[in-house]
Enzyme design. Structure first.
Site, short mmCIF file in Angstrom:
data_model
loop_
_atom_site.label_atom_id
_atom_site.label_comp_id
_atom_site.label_asym_id
_atom_site.label_seq_id
_atom_site.Cartn_x
_atom_site.Cartn_y
_atom_site.Cartn_z
CG PHE A 1 10.50 20.40 3.10
CD1 PHE A 1 9.45 21.56 3.01
CD2 PHE A 1 10.45 19.38 2.72
CE1 PHE A 1 8.14 21.10 2.81
CE2 PHE A 1 9.19 18.61 2.66
CZ PHE A 1 8.08 19.45 2.41
CD GLN B 1 11.82 10.08 5.71
OE1 GLN B 1 11.23 10.09 4.82
NE2 GLN B 1 13.02 10.64 6.16
CG HIS C 1 6.40 12.07 7.81
ND1 HIS C 1 5.85 13.13 8.58
CD2 HIS C 1 6.92 12.66 6.87
CE1 HIS C 1 6.03 14.07 7.89
NE2 HIS C 1 6.60 14.00 6.81
CG LEU D 1 2.66 13.21 5.10
CD1 LEU D 1 3.60 12.45 5.94
CD2 LEU D 1 3.23 13.31 3.54
CD GLU E 1 10.39 17.84 6.64
OE1 GLU E 1 10.22 16.62 6.92
OE2 GLU E 1 11.27 18.55 5.88
NE ARG F 1 10.24 14.13 6.11
CZ ARG F 1 9.60 13.99 4.79
NH1 ARG F 1 9.72 12.70 4.00
NH2 ARG F 1 9.08 15.10 4.24
CG HIS G 1 6.86 9.29 4.82
ND1 HIS G 1 5.51 9.43 4.35
CD2 HIS G 1 7.42 10.21 4.27
CE1 HIS G 1 5.53 10.48 3.50
NE2 HIS G 1 6.76 10.98 3.52
NE ARG H 1 11.85 10.46 1.31
CZ ARG H 1 10.67 11.41 1.09
NH1 ARG H 1 10.77 12.59 0.33
NH2 ARG H 1 9.66 11.14 1.65
C1 LIG Z 1 1.89 10.56 1.67
C2 LIG Z 1 3.12 10.93 1.08
C3 LIG Z 1 3.81 12.17 0.71
C4 LIG Z 1 4.69 12.45 0.18
N1 LIG Z 1 5.30 13.74 -0.25
C5 LIG Z 1 6.38 13.70 -0.66
C6 LIG Z 1 7.03 15.16 -1.04
O1 LIG Z 1 6.33 16.26 -0.54
N2 LIG Z 1 8.17 15.47 -1.62
C7 LIG Z 1 8.98 14.10 -1.92
O2 LIG Z 1 9.95 14.62 -2.51
N3 LIG Z 1 8.62 13.01 -1.62
C8 LIG Z 1 7.28 12.88 -0.93
N4 LIG Z 1 6.97 11.72 -0.77
C9 LIG Z 1 7.58 10.46 -1.26
C10 LIG Z 1 7.32 10.18 -2.79
O3 LIG Z 1 6.08 10.50 -3.01
C11 LIG Z 1 7.63 8.89 -3.34
O4 LIG Z 1 8.82 8.41 -2.99
C12 LIG Z 1 7.60 8.97 -5.15
O5 LIG Z 1 6.12 9.31 -5.43
C13 LIG Z 1 7.77 7.51 -5.48
O6 LIG Z 1 7.61 7.67 -6.90
P1 LIG Z 1 7.65 6.35 -7.72
O7 LIG Z 1 7.35 6.34 -9.02
O8 LIG Z 1 9.31 5.90 -7.69
O9 LIG Z 1 6.63 5.15 -7.18
P2 LIG Z 1 5.29 4.87 -6.96
O10 LIG Z 1 4.52 6.29 -7.34
O11 LIG Z 1 4.99 4.21 -5.77
O12 LIG Z 1 4.69 4.23 -7.98
C14 LIG Z 1 4.88 2.69 -8.40
C15 LIG Z 1 4.24 2.26 -9.57
O13 LIG Z 1 4.54 0.90 -9.82
C16 LIG Z 1 3.30 0.12 -9.91
N5 LIG Z 1 3.83 -1.33 -9.40
C17 LIG Z 1 4.20 -1.85 -8.41
N6 LIG Z 1 4.21 -3.20 -8.15
C18 LIG Z 1 3.70 -3.23 -9.38
C19 LIG Z 1 3.59 -4.65 -9.91
N7 LIG Z 1 3.87 -5.99 -9.34
N8 LIG Z 1 3.15 -4.99 -11.41
C20 LIG Z 1 2.90 -3.68 -11.92
N9 LIG Z 1 3.12 -2.50 -11.54
C21 LIG Z 1 3.51 -2.45 -10.25
C22 LIG Z 1 2.46 0.81 -9.41
O14 LIG Z 1 1.04 0.52 -10.01
C23 LIG Z 1 2.48 2.18 -9.43
O15 LIG Z 1 2.33 2.73 -10.80
C24 LIG Z 1 5.77 11.31 -0.20
C25 LIG Z 1 5.25 10.00 0.14
C26 LIG Z 1 4.15 9.74 0.70
C27 LIG Z 1 3.82 8.35 1.30
#
Ligand SMILES: Cc1cc2nc3c(=O)[nH]c(=O)nc-3n(C[C@H](O)[C@H](O)[C@H](O)COP(=O)(O)OP(=O)(O)OC[C@H]3O[C@@H](n4cnc5c(N)ncnc54)[C@H](O)[C@@H]3O)c2cc1C
Ligand code: SF4
Ligand code: FES
Lengths: 253, 570
Positions: free
Chosen positions: B125, B238, B240, B250, B253, B284, B349, B384
């Protein structure tokens, strides 16, 4: 270009509303609905999140076939279908002028909450009923051959969108039938060498609400946006039961 | 006058967010004996985490042929990738815990892709000196979150779905719970807790051309800001390098990790001019700038994109390792990467910045915690590395849950604040629903998105940013008197859209202010008027705190206890 959208709350009969949307190349049904919500009518209700066909939020009945709105190109909905669903009581045929309008309704076999949003509770109830979690073996070694992974992926790719559930003629009639997604999930654990209770799981589906409820209409495999083939899983499980597959119980011990 | 809210729900620990961070935290708190509940504005499986594609980093050392990997090597790559803005204690903790976190997910049922010997496969990566990214084809997030949700079902964790958290309740210098809107019924509910976690994900949707789900509106940062809790390093956003032209979906990568190459309109593999050694697998920020420069200087394709060419990989490898990417290209661009290159352009991203917290996920407000993309610990600093964010969700999600359970044992409930707040929030929502002053939310949002992407995008200058800040402030003001056409109480998604816009516009301001103040280029923050890194003045975290309506900007030291500063070359 016209969208003909079913509106209404819970058990009310739908009223149909027509919206005019621009025809932009590459536009999906979700784009069109968002366009309506942003510019014409912010009372229109529908679920969405990822817009990339991975979160499973946006299942709806489009031209009388259950699909993900974000994965369905608007233009493709003006053309005749290449295949047809096996008819069921909950999905009538026709009802729109092909080529002039796109008909959008809530997923059948689930109760409507508002407009295009349905109550997913029965779908997740079936999911929870199959104990959808790995029952760990002691001293797991984290090894697995890639061909096993490939076989598992056919089923782990499921996004739990309920599109299959709502296409299934059996789910339309039998409230207790677990339905394609839950049975595919159950099968996924049966073929997972890491699971400690594989024969118990095979038995779990051994009834008319499980493996034996299916009549192989194969609507599920046709509509599934992720290439999951629940009907195939069901056939394999039945075969295992018929042959009283000892291979599994041997591995379990 | 709506009826007064007198009921309160009680949970020792409340986790806001049902993504990977939130679910992992809830499992940890539950495991430690706390009564925990998850609140999420969507069903947990619809969280943005489900979309993560490429993989998760851990020095499992399964690629023996390539030398020896170690957590230290992983941490060094992370620190260097961060342009030295990451805190090295947090990075060390994360990288040390990584193999455990990945193997735990495997033993819970995640179907990782395997190498020839059946071990978890690892791919190269960007910015990594070793192939250490574990993956489940290109659906890693999907596989991880389904596993965690399955575990949450098994543990019987209480989940409040489709509840939109409106604000945090405070009393006596502590967070005492929160107030949420039940989207289905339209009722406002009070939740009382001893510890509360912000696991709300990122703020990507403030920008146009974002790879993020529509729901990533920075709600957690807005909640913290309103509660007087500082936001850290918000200028670091970031971009992407490779998102699908037209839809910004997306293209992982992993496509380059598996051997995909970038070519400009004259067919040149231009990365040789920007990162001659790492080429397409430079970090990135560097690849995104290179692509944008090619496009800006007229070497892009008509419309403003360049090509990501996977044809050399061949059908078999594409089908096995990148099936999701192929599907996306076919579904959303009508292109099969087996036979044609994918048109890509850079897009927003990831949110490196977020709610400031310490290595134990505690924020400045007692009883309030932050983890995952919503937080800034900071493990990503100014940039990142791919595969480190999924890792962060699992490592710090678990830690946050454990600490919440531990701290809750010594804390007590106090319902007063949540109840009072619920009543005032109920009136506020009624006002938005009933006002005749109907502002079209989508128009405001589009203007904010455009402004942020053009004025705070890949290349930044003082002049543009100051103009952008003025527009964003104006939009934030307009957001305060927002109205909606939908007057219904039940399932009012227009109301949710309006509340999300309010959050986005108020989180935009700290991004603008931090970016304007940082007169240097570091990681993702690139200023054409200050093109060099300036360690003397800016080897510092930016903090923005809002008190009595005013934003205060301060700086805090970066913890560099292990790896000394270096110039960043690839
Ligand atoms: C397309 C894409 C591909 C990616 N691929 C990778 C990868 O291959 N490897 C890697 O390491 N990272 C990757 N990332 C980054 C990674 O996916 C995210 O940073 C990570 O999943 C975030 O997880 P989280 O649980 O912190 O937040 P999220 O999964 O965004 O969850 C947020 C939660 O908060 C809740 N929420 C938000 N606001 C409120 C509110 N006001 N009231 C109640 N609930 C709320 C939502 O309902 C949700 O359940 C990628 C990101 C993208 C955009
Ligand atoms: S099997 Fe397919 S159609 Fe059914 S829920 Fe899963 S992804 Fe959706
Ligand atoms: S919006 Fe996520 S599947 Fe359609």
């Amino acid at each position: 270009m016209k969208l003909k959208v079913a509106r209404g709350y819970s058990k009310d009969a739908s009223s149909y509303q027509i919206y005019e949307v621009p025809e932009k190349p590459g536009s999906t049904i979700l784009d069109a609905l968002l366009y309506v919500h942003d510019n014409q009518d912010d009372t229109l209700g529908f679920r969405y999140s990822c817009r990339g066909a991975v979160c499973g939020s946006c299942g709806m009945l489009i031209n009388r076939v259950p699909r993900l709105a974000c994965r369905t190109q608007l233009a493709s909905m003006l053309l005749p279908e290449s295949r047809h669903l096996v008819p069921s009581i909950s999905i009538p045929e026709g009802g729109f002028e092909l080529g002039r309008e796109v008909l959008i309704e809530p997923l059948p076999n689930l109760e409507r909450q508002k407009d295009l949003m349905v109550d997913m509770t029965p779908f997740f109830k079936a999911y929870k009923a199959i104990s959808p979690f790995l029952l760990e073996k002691e001293g797991s070694e984290h090894f697995m051959p890639q061909p096993t992974v490939r076989e598992l992926e056919r089923y782990t790719n499921c996004v739990l969108c309920a599109v299959c559930f709502s296409s299934c003629p059996i789910n339309g009639k039998e409230l207790d039938y677990l339905g394609p997604a839950a049975l595919a999930k159950l099968y996924r654990f049966i073929i997972d060498p890491r699971d400690a209770q594989r024969s118990m799981r095979l038995e779990k589906g051994n009834s008319t609400t499980g493996w034996w409820g299916c009549q192989f209409h194969a609507n599920c495999a046709y509509v599934c946006p992720k290439g999951v083939t629940p009907n195939y899983a069901i056939a394999k499980a039945r075969k295992m039961i018929r042959e009283r597959t000892v291979a599994i119980s041997k591995e379990d011990s | 006058m709506p009826a007064a809210i007198t009921d309160t729900r009680h949970h020792d620990a409340i986790v806001i967010g049902g993504g990977l961070t939130g679910l992992r935290a809830a499992l940890a708190a539950n495991g430690a004996g706390a009564d925990v509940a998850v609140i999420s504005k969507v069903h947990p499986l619809r969280s943005h985490s489900v979309a993560a594609q490429g993989g998760i980093n851990a020095s499992l050392n399964n690629n023996k042929g390539e030398g020896e990997d170690s957590w230290e090597a992983h941490a060094y790559d992370t620190v260097k990738g961060s342009d030295y803005l990451a805190d090295q204690d947090a990075v060390s903790f994360m990288c040390q815990d990584a193999p455990r976190a990945v193997l735990e997910m495997e033993s819970w049922g995640t179907t990782f892709s395997r190498d020839d010997e059946g071990r978890i496969a690892q791919r190269p990566f960007g910015g990594a000196g070793f192939p250490r990214t574990c993956y489940a084809a290109d659906r890693t997030g999907h596989n991880l979150i389904h596993t965690l949700y399955e575990k949450a079902v098994q543990a019987g964790i209480e989940i409040f779905e489709e509840r939109f958290v409106l604000s945090l309740a405070m009393e006596g210098g502590r967070c005492r719970g929160l107030v949420a809107l039940d989207i289905a019924s339209g009722e406002v509910e009070a939740f009382s807790s001893k510890s509360t976690l912000l696991a709300t994900g990122g703020y990507g949707r403030i920008f146009s051309r974002s790879t993020n789900a529509y729901i990533n509106t920075g709600d957690g940062a807005a909640l913290a800001l309103k509660a007087g809790v500082p936001l850290r390093d918000m200028e670091f956003v970031q971009f992407h390098p490779t998102t699908l032209f037209g839809t910004s979906i997306l293209i992982s990568e992993a496509a380059r990790g598996e051997g995909g190459v970038l070519t400009n309109a004259v067919g040149e593999r231009f990365m040789s001019r920007y990162a001659s050694k790492a080429m397409e697998l430079a970090p990135r920020d560097i690849v995104a700038r290179a692509i944008q420069r090619e496009i800006d200087e007229g070497r892009g394709q008509e419309g403003g994109y360049i090509n990501l060419d996977l044809r050399e990989l061949g059908r078999e490898k594409i089908m096995e390792r990148l099936p999701g990417i192929r599907q996306i290209a076919m579904d959303f661009a009508g292109i099969d990467p087996i036979s044609a290159p994918i048109p890509v352009q850079p897009g927003q991203h990831y949110s490196m910045g977020g709610v400031a917290c310490d290595v134990n996920c505690r924020t400045a407000l007692a009883g309030l915690y932050a983890a995952g993309e919503a937080a800034c610990v900071s493990v990503h600093g100014a940039n990142r590395l791919g595969g480190n964010s999924l890792l962060e969700t699992l490592v710090f999600g678990k830690l946050a849950g454990e600490n919440m359970a531990m701290d809750s044992a010594a804390a007590s409930f106090d319902d007063g604040a949540a109840k009072a707040l619920a009543n005032s929030e109920q009136l506020r929502l009624k006002e938005i629903r009933s006002t005749q002053n109907r502002t079209q939310t989508s128009k405001l949002r589009e203007e904010l998105n455009r402004t942020m992407f053009t004025d705070f995008g890949i290349f930044r200058t003082a002049l543009r940013m100051k103009g952008g800040l003025a527009i964003a402030s104006n939009l934030a003001n307009k957001g305060e008197s927002i109205g909606v056409g939908d007057k219904a109480k039940e399932y009012n998604q227009a109301l949710i859209g309006a509340l999300e816009f309010q959050n986005m516009s108020c989180v935009a301001l700290p991004i603008c202010m931090s970016a304007i103040a940082r007169e240097e280029s570091r990681g993702s923050h690139y200023r054409t008027d200050y093109p060099k890194r300036d360690d003397l003045r800016f080897l510092k975290h930016t903090h923005i705190t809002k008190r009595a309506g005013e934003h205060a900007l301060t700086y805090a030291d970066v913890l560099l206890d292990r790896w000394p500063l270096e110039e960043r070359r690839y």
